[in-house]
Design a protein around this motif. Structure first.
Motif, PDB file in Angstrom:
ATOM      1  N   MET A 152      47.812  10.027  52.028  1.00 42.43           N
ATOM      2  CA  MET A 152      47.936  10.034  51.930  1.00 42.43           C
ATOM      3  C   MET A 152      47.470   9.486  52.824  1.00 42.43           C
ATOM      4  SD  MET A 152      48.940  11.015  49.535  1.00 42.43           S
ATOM      5  CE  MET A 152      48.994  11.070  49.198  1.00 42.43           C
ATOM      6  N   LYS A 153      48.641  10.470  52.188  1.00 41.83           N
ATOM      7  CA  LYS A 153      48.632   9.933  51.694  1.00 41.83           C
ATOM      8  C   LYS A 153      47.959   9.480  52.468  1.00 41.83           C
ATOM      9  CE  LYS A 153      49.510  12.355  50.110  1.00 41.83           C
ATOM     10  NZ  LYS A 153      49.956  11.937  49.547  1.00 41.83           N
ATOM     11  N   MET A 212      54.670  11.220  55.954  1.00 38.58           N
ATOM     12  CA  MET A 212      53.655  12.110  55.823  1.00 38.58           C
ATOM     13  C   MET A 212      52.985  12.494  57.329  1.00 38.58           C
ATOM     14  SD  MET A 212      52.105  11.421  52.219  1.00 38.58           S
ATOM     15  CE  MET A 212      52.256   9.482  52.308  1.00 38.58           C
ATOM     16  N   MET A 226      51.213  19.523  51.245  1.00 39.88           N
ATOM     17  CA  MET A 226      50.651  19.008  50.040  1.00 39.88           C
ATOM     18  C   MET A 226      49.039  19.216  50.197  1.00 39.88           C
ATOM     19  SD  MET A 226      50.970  15.148  48.400  1.00 39.88           S
ATOM     20  CE  MET A 226      51.880  14.996  47.211  1.00 39.88           C
ATOM     21  N   HIS A 249      48.062  17.829  53.797  1.00 42.57           N
ATOM     22  CA  HIS A 249      48.701  17.144  55.010  1.00 42.57           C
ATOM     23  C   HIS A 249      50.148  17.366  54.702  1.00 42.57           C
ATOM     24  CE1 HIS A 249      48.753  14.835  50.906  1.00 42.57           C
ATOM     25  NE2 HIS A 249      49.859  14.623  51.276  1.00 42.57           N
ATOM     26  N   MET A 259      54.037  16.914  54.019  1.00 44.34           N
ATOM     27  CA  MET A 259      55.050  16.046  53.376  1.00 44.34           C
ATOM     28  C   MET A 259      56.544  16.267  54.131  1.00 44.34           C
ATOM     29  SD  MET A 259      53.619  14.364  50.686  1.00 44.34           S
ATOM     30  CE  MET A 259      54.661  14.044  49.372  1.00 44.34           C
TER      31      MET A 259
HETATM   32 CU   LIG Z   1      51.612  13.731  50.178  1.00 43.27          CU
END
Ligand SMILES: [Cu+2]
Length: 202
Positions: A1-2, A159, A183, A191, A193
């Motif tokens: 991101m995450k 992550m 993910m 990436h 997870m």
């Molecule tokens: Cu993710």
């Protein structure tokens, strides 16, 4: 991101990169309700929420970005350990705070700016101790809301932002009982997870 931590100049660049995160979220997901709810929280409340994403030893010296009423992110608390926490990422529909290192900040900024691929040159680490959510269609994780996609919750996890290739590595591409998957497989934003509660790390 995450993204990158360091001097003041870096922080300013990051803030620009992350501008209108919640707006991007609204566009991507068609829901702005919770994003607005987070924006209307006090700076202290947002800082507390953001820091709850990481284990105490990370949160202690992490920087925090908070949302202004207009949805832009600015520094709410300076940090010294290279990590930056934000009060929410996806808002699907609950706030999902995240603490990320410099490489993930770069990654995340690239994603928010619709860059064709992330520009971090080393793998980044991000913590989401409160869990989060993603869009899923036909048991496949998809990057955005699309017809037929539904919201699926993620448990507390952390992550590794690096474009792992599920085929080459033979890793799974969807959540599974083993607790780890790639993910956004097949995209430059792939990436790892890892379903492991960051709060239980020492
Ligand atoms: Cu993710």
């Amino acid at each position: 991101m995450k993204k990158v931590i360091g001097g003041m100049a870096t922080v300013v660049v990051l803030c620009l990169g992350l501008v209108n995160l919640s707006m991007a979220g609204e566009k991507a997901h068609g829901k702005g309700k919770t994003a607005k709810a987070v924006q209307s929280m006090s700076s202290e409340e947002q800082i507390k929420l953001a820091l709850s994403a990481a284990p105490a030893h990370v949160a202690k010296d992490a920087a925090v970005l908070v949302f202004g009423a207009d949805g832009t992110l600015t520094e709410g608390k300076p940090g010294t350990n290279g990590f930056t926490c934000i009060p929410t990422v996806m808002n699907l529909p609950d706030p999902d705070p995240m603490c990320m290192d410099a490489a993930v900040k770069q990654w995340w900024s690239d994603l928010m700016n619709n860059a064709p691929k992330p520009s971090n040159t080393v793998p980044g680490i991000a913590y989401m101790a409160r869990g989060g959510s993603h869009w899923e269609k036909d048991k496949q994780v998809v990057m955005k809301e699309e017809p037929g996609a539904k919201i699926v919750k993620e448990p507390p996890h952390w992550m590794i932002m690096w474009p792992f290739d599920a085929k080459a590595t033979m890793l799974p591409t969807a959540p599974n009982p083993a607790g780890m998957y790639v993910m956004f497989d097949g995209s430059p934003y792939a990436h790892a997870m890892v379903y492991q509660d960051p709060k239980k790390m020492k």
